[in-house]
Design a protein around this motif. Structure first.
Motif, PDB file in Angstrom:
ATOM      1  N   GLY A   1      28.650  -3.803   7.810  1.00 48.56           N
ATOM      2  CA  GLY A   1      27.557  -4.668   7.401  1.00 48.56           C
ATOM      3  C   GLY A   1      28.016  -6.059   7.079  1.00 48.56           C
ATOM      4  N   ILE A   2      27.073  -6.936   6.880  1.00 48.61           N
ATOM      5  CA  ILE A   2      27.388  -8.322   6.578  1.00 48.61           C
ATOM      6  C   ILE A   2      27.793  -8.484   5.123  1.00 48.61           C
ATOM      7  CG2 ILE A   2      25.887  -9.237   8.385  1.00 48.61           C
ATOM      8  CD1 ILE A   2      23.768  -9.659   6.271  1.00 48.61           C
ATOM      9  N   GLN A   3      28.488  -9.576   4.829  1.00 53.23           N
ATOM     10  CA  GLN A   3      28.852  -9.914   3.447  1.00 53.23           C
ATOM     11  C   GLN A   3      27.856 -10.944   2.923  1.00 53.23           C
ATOM     12  OE1 GLN A   3      31.474  -8.140   2.182  1.00 53.23           O
ATOM     13  NE2 GLN A   3      31.362  -7.206   4.222  1.00 53.23           N
ATOM     14  N   VAL A   4      27.441 -10.751   1.671  1.00 56.26           N
ATOM     15  CA  VAL A   4      26.440 -11.627   1.063  1.00 56.26           C
ATOM     16  C   VAL A   4      27.010 -12.215  -0.221  1.00 56.26           C
ATOM     17  CG1 VAL A   4      24.098 -11.789   0.168  1.00 56.26           C
ATOM     18  CG2 VAL A   4      24.620 -10.150   1.993  1.00 56.26           C
ATOM     19  N   GLU A   5      26.955 -13.517  -0.328  1.00 55.44           N
ATOM     20  CA  GLU A   5      27.468 -14.208  -1.523  1.00 55.44           C
ATOM     21  C   GLU A   5      26.323 -14.950  -2.193  1.00 55.44           C
ATOM     22  OE1 GLU A   5      31.294 -16.352  -1.086  1.00 55.44           O
ATOM     23  OE2 GLU A   5      30.180 -18.049  -1.897  1.00 55.44           O
ATOM     24  N   GLN A   6      26.125 -14.695  -3.488  1.00 54.36           N
ATOM     25  CA  GLN A   6      25.067 -15.360  -4.235  1.00 54.36           C
ATOM     26  C   GLN A   6      25.657 -16.287  -5.285  1.00 54.36           C
ATOM     27  OE1 GLN A   6      22.251 -11.516  -4.616  1.00 54.36           O
ATOM     28  NE2 GLN A   6      21.351 -13.413  -5.437  1.00 54.36           N
ATOM     29  N   SER A   7      24.967 -17.398  -5.497  1.00 51.19           N
ATOM     30  CA  SER A   7      25.390 -18.329  -6.543  1.00 51.19           C
ATOM     31  C   SER A   7      24.171 -18.988  -7.171  1.00 51.19           C
ATOM     32  CB  SER A   7      26.333 -19.388  -5.956  1.00 51.19           C
ATOM     33  OG  SER A   7      25.673 -20.130  -4.944  1.00 51.19           O
ATOM     34  N   PRO A   8      24.281 -19.366  -8.466  1.00 49.66           N
ATOM     35  CA  PRO A   8      25.380 -19.016  -9.359  1.00 49.66           C
ATOM     36  C   PRO A   8      25.256 -17.564  -9.807  1.00 49.66           C
ATOM     37  CG  PRO A   8      23.681 -20.123 -10.590  1.00 49.66           C
ATOM     38  CD  PRO A   8      23.213 -20.105  -9.152  1.00 49.66           C
ATOM     39  N   PRO A   9      26.265 -16.996 -10.415  1.00 37.22           N
ATOM     40  CA  PRO A   9      26.147 -15.618 -10.920  1.00 37.22           C
ATOM     41  C   PRO A   9      25.223 -15.524 -12.143  1.00 37.22           C
ATOM     42  CG  PRO A   9      28.329 -16.503 -11.373  1.00 37.22           C
ATOM     43  CD  PRO A   9      27.639 -17.484 -10.482  1.00 37.22           C
ATOM     44  N   ASP A  10      25.206 -16.569 -12.940  1.00 40.51           N
ATOM     45  CA  ASP A  10      24.359 -16.597 -14.133  1.00 40.51           C
ATOM     46  C   ASP A  10      23.694 -17.960 -14.247  1.00 40.51           C
ATOM     47  OD1 ASP A  10      27.041 -14.890 -15.059  1.00 40.51           O
ATOM     48  OD2 ASP A  10      25.144 -13.995 -15.692  1.00 40.51           O
ATOM     49  N   LEU A  11      22.479 -17.950 -14.779  1.00 38.41           N
ATOM     50  CA  LEU A  11      21.715 -19.179 -14.921  1.00 38.41           C
ATOM     51  C   LEU A  11      20.888 -19.086 -16.200  1.00 38.41           C
ATOM     52  CD1 LEU A  11      21.141 -21.766 -13.264  1.00 38.41           C
ATOM     53  CD2 LEU A  11      19.323 -20.512 -12.110  1.00 38.41           C
ATOM     54  N   ILE A  12      21.069 -20.071 -17.075  1.00 40.56           N
ATOM     55  CA  ILE A  12      20.275 -20.116 -18.309  1.00 40.56           C
ATOM     56  C   ILE A  12      19.374 -21.337 -18.231  1.00 40.56           C
ATOM     57  CG2 ILE A  12      20.333 -20.304 -20.829  1.00 40.56           C
ATOM     58  CD1 ILE A  12      23.051 -18.918 -20.753  1.00 40.56           C
ATOM     59  N   LEU A  13      18.076 -21.118 -18.391  1.00 39.13           N
ATOM     60  CA  LEU A  13      17.091 -22.186 -18.251  1.00 39.13           C
ATOM     61  C   LEU A  13      16.242 -22.303 -19.490  1.00 39.13           C
ATOM     62  CD1 LEU A  13      15.736 -21.174 -14.720  1.00 39.13           C
ATOM     63  CD2 LEU A  13      17.343 -23.023 -15.204  1.00 39.13           C
ATOM     64  N   GLN A  14      15.802 -23.517 -19.739  1.00 43.43           N
ATOM     65  CA  GLN A  14      14.789 -23.728 -20.761  1.00 43.43           C
ATOM     66  C   GLN A  14      13.441 -23.560 -20.079  1.00 43.43           C
ATOM     67  OE1 GLN A  14      16.131 -24.237 -23.803  1.00 43.43           O
ATOM     68  NE2 GLN A  14      14.094 -23.979 -24.697  1.00 43.43           N
ATOM     69  N   GLU A  15      12.520 -22.954 -20.777  1.00 41.28           N
ATOM     70  CA  GLU A  15      11.179 -22.762 -20.221  1.00 41.28           C
ATOM     71  C   GLU A  15      10.636 -24.076 -19.688  1.00 41.28           C
ATOM     72  OE1 GLU A  15       8.321 -21.175 -23.014  1.00 41.28           O
ATOM     73  OE2 GLU A  15       7.616 -19.754 -21.512  1.00 41.28           O
ATOM     74  N   GLY A  16      10.085 -24.018 -18.456  1.00 40.56           N
ATOM     75  CA  GLY A  16       9.547 -25.227 -17.840  1.00 40.56           C
ATOM     76  C   GLY A  16      10.483 -25.881 -16.859  1.00 40.56           C
ATOM     77  N   ALA A  17      11.759 -25.483 -16.877  1.00 43.61           N
ATOM     78  CA  ALA A  17      12.741 -26.093 -15.979  1.00 43.61           C
ATOM     79  C   ALA A  17      12.620 -25.518 -14.575  1.00 43.61           C
ATOM     80  CB  ALA A  17      14.148 -25.874 -16.511  1.00 43.61           C
ATOM     81  N   ASN A  18      13.172 -26.254 -13.615  1.00 45.84           N
ATOM     82  CA  ASN A  18      13.232 -25.808 -12.221  1.00 45.84           C
ATOM     83  C   ASN A  18      14.657 -25.359 -11.905  1.00 45.84           C
ATOM     84  OD1 ASN A  18      10.575 -26.761 -11.960  1.00 45.84           O
ATOM     85  ND2 ASN A  18      11.297 -28.795 -11.342  1.00 45.84           N
ATOM     86  N   SER A  19      14.789 -24.479 -10.914  1.00 48.07           N
ATOM     87  CA  SER A  19      16.127 -24.022 -10.555  1.00 48.07           C
ATOM     88  C   SER A  19      16.178 -23.609  -9.090  1.00 48.07           C
ATOM     89  CB  SER A  19      16.552 -22.835 -11.425  1.00 48.07           C
ATOM     90  OG  SER A  19      15.701 -21.744 -11.198  1.00 48.07           O
ATOM     91  N   THR A  20      17.411 -23.559  -8.566  1.00 49.41           N
ATOM     92  CA  THR A  20      17.636 -23.143  -7.191  1.00 49.41           C
ATOM     93  C   THR A  20      18.734 -22.096  -7.154  1.00 49.41           C
ATOM     94  OG1 THR A  20      17.052 -25.338  -6.356  1.00 49.41           O
ATOM     95  CG2 THR A  20      18.274 -23.890  -4.871  1.00 49.41           C
ATOM     96  N   LEU A  21      18.453 -20.975  -6.496  1.00 44.91           N
ATOM     97  CA  LEU A  21      19.434 -19.923  -6.292  1.00 44.91           C
ATOM     98  C   LEU A  21      19.803 -19.926  -4.810  1.00 44.91           C
ATOM     99  CD1 LEU A  21      17.818 -19.162  -8.901  1.00 44.91           C
ATOM    100  CD2 LEU A  21      18.182 -16.759  -8.276  1.00 44.91           C
TER     101      LEU A  21
END
Lengths: 114, 108
Positions: free
Chosen positions: B1-21
């Motif tokens: 099978g294929i290898q899958v890499e995700q980033s970041p491993p952890d993400l801490i956000l304040q309510e209302g913030a935007n983020s990208t995984l």
């Protein structure tokens, strides 16, 4: 339309015992696959069944076996349980092998081996 | 099978913030999904997105198949967005391969 249902939700077994986990696929789905998710990790593919035949298997020993029935429901059997088999076992169903629409997952069975 | 890499491993956000995984694949995929795992373990399907862009409320996803990556955007995050996000895909073997996940914590 019912989703994917798994039973039981939790299970405690002793090392060396055998266990059977059950999965009912979503209506209209003919493919069922099983995954093992250890704590803190992503799910790992165990095997997949399509029209009652196994059509793909991951790196799991033969003591992990399965069945798919004519109504497309499925069982996962694990013999000679080991402590490392403790995990969340997830079942997923799809139509056409997951192409075009993807997979739908059940809530899982949490197995603890003591 | 294929290898899958995700980033970041952890993400801490304040309510209302935007983020990208982000999710990178070792090979081309013809099935790609994003999931949110709830505290009870169920994988909730967010997007089936082998290519292109999709939006569902505050969530959107983009897959650039030729460059073997996918992005999940969370806008105006809420505490209910907390949990583990997984991407997964397969090419020709129908074995859905998962990344290790991104754990998102949204603080009020």
């Amino acid at each position: 339309e019912t989703g994917v249902t798994q039973s039981p939700t939790h299970l405690i077994k002793t090392r060396g015992q055998q266990v059977t986990l059950r999965c009912s696929s979503q209506s209209g789905h003919n493919t069922v696959s099983w995954y093992q998710q250890a704590l803190g990790q992503g799910p790992q593919f165990i095997f997949q069944y399509y029209r009652e035949e196994e059509n793909g298997r991951g790196n799991f020993p033969p003591r992990f076996s399965g069945l798919q029935f004519p109504n497309y429901s499925s069982e996962l059997n694990v013999n000679a349980l080991e402590l490392d088999d403790s995990a969340l076992y997830l079942c997923a169903s799809s139509s056409a092998g997951g192409v075009n629409y993807g997979y739908t997952f059940g809530s899982g069975t949490r197995l603890t081996v003591v | 099978g294929i290898q899958v890499e995700q980033s970041p491993p952890d993400l801490i956000l304040q309510e209302g913030a935007n983020s990208t995984l982000r999710c990178n694949f070792s090979d081309s995929v013809n099935n790609l999904q994003w999931f949110h795992q709830n505290p009870w373990g169920q994988l909730i399907n967010l997007f089936y997105i082998p290519s292109g862009t999709k939006q569902n409320g505050r969530l959107s996803a983009t897959t650039v198949a030729t460059e073997r990556y996918s992005l999940l955007y969370i806008s105006s995050s809420q505490t209910t967005d907390s949990g583990v996000y997984f991407c997964a895909g397969f090419n020709n073997d129908y074995k859905l391969s998962f990344g290790a996940g991104t754990t998102v914590t949204v603080r009020a």
